[in-house]
Design an enzyme around this catalytic site. Structure first.
Site, mmCIF file in Angstrom:
data_model
loop_
_atom_site.group_PDB
_atom_site.id
_atom_site.type_symbol
_atom_site.label_atom_id
_atom_site.label_comp_id
_atom_site.label_asym_id
_atom_site.label_seq_id
_atom_site.Cartn_x
_atom_site.Cartn_y
_atom_site.Cartn_z
ATOM 1 N N GLY A 92 6.725 -2.122 6.012
ATOM 2 C CA GLY A 92 8.094 -2.623 5.990
ATOM 3 C C GLY A 92 9.077 -1.811 6.804
ATOM 4 O O GLY A 92 8.778 -0.711 7.283
ATOM 5 N N CYS A 129 -0.953 5.804 10.267
ATOM 6 C CA CYS A 129 0.248 5.129 10.769
ATOM 7 C C CYS A 129 -0.095 3.771 11.368
ATOM 8 O O CYS A 129 -0.963 3.667 12.233
ATOM 9 C CB CYS A 129 0.909 5.942 11.868
ATOM 10 S SG CYS A 129 1.331 7.593 11.399
ATOM 11 N N CYS A 139 6.056 -5.827 15.538
ATOM 12 C CA CYS A 139 5.575 -4.940 16.609
ATOM 13 C C CYS A 139 4.082 -5.227 16.781
ATOM 14 O O CYS A 139 3.331 -5.225 15.805
ATOM 15 C CB CYS A 139 5.812 -3.479 16.243
ATOM 16 S SG CYS A 139 7.551 -3.131 15.867
ATOM 17 N N ASN A 185 -3.589 4.299 16.302
ATOM 18 C CA ASN A 185 -4.656 3.947 15.363
ATOM 19 C C ASN A 185 -5.063 2.505 15.584
ATOM 20 O O ASN A 185 -4.218 1.655 15.840
ATOM 21 C CB ASN A 185 -4.162 4.143 13.924
ATOM 22 C CG ASN A 185 -3.867 5.594 13.648
ATOM 23 O OD1 ASN A 185 -4.748 6.444 13.743
ATOM 24 N ND2 ASN A 185 -2.608 5.896 13.352
ATOM 25 N N SER A 193 11.930 6.237 8.357
ATOM 26 C CA SER A 193 11.576 5.818 9.708
ATOM 27 C C SER A 193 12.072 4.397 9.940
ATOM 28 O O SER A 193 11.878 3.518 9.099
ATOM 29 C CB SER A 193 10.051 5.883 9.876
ATOM 30 O OG SER A 193 9.678 5.522 11.191
ATOM 31 N N CYS A 220 6.250 -7.063 6.884
ATOM 32 C CA CYS A 220 7.338 -6.619 7.757
ATOM 33 C C CYS A 220 7.672 -7.754 8.711
ATOM 34 O O CYS A 220 6.781 -8.461 9.179
ATOM 35 C CB CYS A 220 6.912 -5.389 8.552
ATOM 36 S SG CYS A 220 8.256 -4.659 9.534
ATOM 37 N N CYS A 245 3.550 8.622 1.491
ATOM 38 C CA CYS A 245 4.083 7.663 2.460
ATOM 39 C C CYS A 245 4.247 6.343 1.712
ATOM 40 O O CYS A 245 3.262 5.766 1.244
ATOM 41 C CB CYS A 245 3.096 7.529 3.622
ATOM 42 S SG CYS A 245 3.561 6.265 4.815
ATOM 43 N N GLU A 268 0.833 -1.201 0.000
ATOM 44 C CA GLU A 268 0.000 0.000 0.000
ATOM 45 C C GLU A 268 0.870 1.255 0.000
ATOM 46 O O GLU A 268 2.007 1.239 0.459
ATOM 47 C CB GLU A 268 -0.929 -0.007 1.220
ATOM 48 C CG GLU A 268 -1.968 -1.129 1.103
ATOM 49 C CD GLU A 268 -2.965 -1.186 2.251
ATOM 50 O OE1 GLU A 268 -4.129 -1.474 1.973
ATOM 51 O OE2 GLU A 268 -2.584 -0.954 3.408
ATOM 52 N N HIS A 299 8.589 4.376 21.173
ATOM 53 C CA HIS A 299 7.363 3.870 21.817
ATOM 54 C C HIS A 299 7.480 3.528 23.297
ATOM 55 O O HIS A 299 6.473 3.459 24.000
ATOM 56 C CB HIS A 299 6.770 2.667 21.075
ATOM 57 C CG HIS A 299 6.510 2.934 19.624
ATOM 58 N ND1 HIS A 299 5.735 3.978 19.191
ATOM 59 C CD2 HIS A 299 6.944 2.302 18.501
ATOM 60 C CE1 HIS A 299 5.690 3.980 17.864
ATOM 61 N NE2 HIS A 299 6.421 2.982 17.429
ATOM 62 N N CYS A 356 1.086 -2.886 15.434
ATOM 63 C CA CYS A 356 1.149 -2.434 14.038
ATOM 64 C C CYS A 356 0.549 -3.491 13.122
ATOM 65 O O CYS A 356 0.922 -4.666 13.178
ATOM 66 C CB CYS A 356 2.608 -2.174 13.663
ATOM 67 S SG CYS A 356 2.833 -1.745 11.914
HETATM 68 N N1 SAH Z 1 9.272 -0.020 10.178
HETATM 69 C C1 SAH Z 1 9.494 1.410 10.221
HETATM 70 C C2 SAH Z 1 8.605 2.167 9.266
HETATM 71 C C3 SAH Z 1 7.126 2.183 9.623
HETATM 72 S S1 SAH Z 1 6.665 3.832 9.962
HETATM 73 C C4 SAH Z 1 9.349 1.882 11.644
HETATM 74 O O1 SAH Z 1 8.995 1.077 12.488
HETATM 75 O O2 SAH Z 1 9.632 3.022 11.932
HETATM 76 C C5 SAH Z 1 5.134 3.617 10.740
HETATM 77 C C6 SAH Z 1 5.102 4.332 12.058
HETATM 78 O O3 SAH Z 1 3.809 4.146 12.642
HETATM 79 C C7 SAH Z 1 6.098 3.743 13.035
HETATM 80 O O4 SAH Z 1 6.590 4.741 13.881
HETATM 81 C C8 SAH Z 1 5.228 2.779 13.792
HETATM 82 O O5 SAH Z 1 5.785 2.414 15.030
HETATM 83 C C9 SAH Z 1 3.959 3.575 13.927
HETATM 84 N N2 SAH Z 1 2.796 2.740 14.238
HETATM 85 C C10 SAH Z 1 2.683 1.409 14.083
HETATM 86 N N3 SAH Z 1 1.473 0.993 14.460
HETATM 87 C C11 SAH Z 1 0.791 2.083 14.845
HETATM 88 C C12 SAH Z 1 -0.529 2.304 15.312
HETATM 89 N N4 SAH Z 1 -1.385 1.294 15.440
HETATM 90 N N5 SAH Z 1 -0.896 3.567 15.613
HETATM 91 C C13 SAH Z 1 -0.032 4.586 15.448
HETATM 92 N N6 SAH Z 1 1.220 4.455 14.995
HETATM 93 C C14 SAH Z 1 1.637 3.209 14.695
#
Ligand code: SAH
Length: 337
Positions: free
Chosen positions: A156, A328, A112, A285, A186, A108, A101, A88, A211, A115
């Site tokens: 990813g 995000c 986490c 989110n 990121s 990935c 974005c 996406e 986080h 996510c």
């Molecule tokens: N893998 C990289 C790139 C992804 S960026 C990274 O981890 O940075 C996506 C961003 O959104 C990251 O900071 C991730 O931690 C955050 N994210 C993931 N799940 C989320 C959620 N449910 N709500 C808000 N932010 C989230």
């Protein structure tokens, strides 16, 4: 399987066109990058050459679905790649400019738990061309606005796909002419790659998904913390600053009762100051595989204020496209709506 025409670097294009007049190299390069056209529609090239190129090089992205948020300002694409993998891309429109974005991998491997991409697991790395085609498509859709910013914050872990990350960055800066300072990568916090990245001589922004500022808790949320703990992230952030002159920013998804406690404020302030980092708070989110809800807005505001009182530079991210699962952490390419 044919590959993306945007996979080729200029040398490879020169090799490919070695039996053609030299100026064809620039015509093809210009058509791909400045016009955003695949070879078959680059009108400066002779028809025979176009069809010969089209036999070997086909755009990698096929649109499966395109959704627009209710306010019309966020567009999300679901693309299918030649091998069936899906990714996406999200385009955010502002009055006179736009930010895309982009995804760096299909899925990935970082797992986490909060996510959606991590919940779905890893499929494969994207090629340079597959990364760049997302920018080509977004730039066209943003018209008449200028595509001003690119963030590697889609599906990813960009630092785990290091070669294509770097080659795509050079092409976005040099050939799409988007300033390095308007690009952000990121990372979940892959320390060796962060250190390598600091040596690339690029003025690209670096965001780190922190986080939690407490190793035991961060390891629960972001498993790779076990290998690259917070002390190593602080060191890598300071190294990045020393080498590039730029501060990293720490991303922090605000999760109710998980990382929004008073103790988190004190811990985060300490780590952010040690790393000379800016903090970006992201309202959580919702994702299908994670039951905990986001921190209420008043608590986010109080958390931000308290961090500011500790002398930390902090902002709260405005989320875009939550209604189409484009915000995000919501990208999963699930297409089950
Ligand atoms: N893998 C990289 C790139 C992804 S960026 C990274 O981890 O940075 C996506 C961003 O959104 C990251 O900071 C991730 O931690 C955050 N994210 C993931 N799940 C989320 C959620 N449910 N709500 C808000 N932010 C989230």
């Amino acid at each position: 399987m044919s590959s993306s025409p945007w996979d080729l670097n200029k040398e490879e294009i020169a090799d490919l066109l070695s039996s053609e007049p030299r100026y064809r190299i620039d015509q093809l390069w210009h058509g791909l990058h400045h016009e955003g056209q695949p070879p078959e529609t680059i009108s400066s090239l002779p028809i025979k050459l176009r069809s010969k190129l089209a036999e070997h090089f086909q755009p990698a992205l096929t649109e499966v679905q395109r959704q627009t948020s209710a306010d019309g300002n966020t567009i999300k694409w679901l693309w299918e790649l030649p091998d069936g993998a899906r990714i996406e891309t999200v385009l955010m429109l502002y009055a006179e400019r736009a930010t895309v974005c982009i995804s760096s991998q299909a899925g990935c491997a970082m797992a986490c738990d909060f996510c959606a991409t991590g919940q779905a697991g890893f499929t494969r790395h994207l090629t340079t061309g597959e990364i760049l085609e997302q920018v080509v498509q977004a730039r066209a859709a943003a018209q008449p606005r200028r595509l001003s910013n690119v963030v590697y914050m889609g599906m990813g872990e960009p630092m785990a796909n290091y070669g294509p990350l770097i080659s795509s960055l050079h092409r976005i800066i040099d050939d799409f002419e988007i300033g390095a300072r308007r690009i952000t990568v990121s990372t979940v916090g892959l320390v060796p790659q962060m250190n390598r990245f600091a040596e690339e001589g690029l003025q690209v922004g670096l965001a780190v998904s922190l986080h939690s500022a407490n190793d035991a808790e961060r390891t629960e949320m972001v498993p790779i913390n076990k290998r690259h703990p917070i002390s190593a992230l602080i060191e890598a952030s300071q190294n990045f600053r020393a080498k590039t002159g730029r501060r990293v920013s720490f991303e922090w998804a605000m999760i109710d009762g998980v990382n929004d406690k008073d103790s988190d404020i004190a811990e985060l302030a300490k780590v952010a100051k040690a790393a000379s980092a800016h903090v970006n708070l992201i309202p959580l989110n919702p994702t299908p595989g994670y039951p905990t809800v986001g921190t209420p807005p008043e608590r986010i505001a109080a958390f931000a204020k308290a961090l500011g009182d500790h002398g930390v530079n902090v902002t709260v991210r405005a989320n875009r496209g939550t209604d189409i699962d484009a915000a995000c952490g919501q990208l999963s390419a699930a297409n089950e709506r």
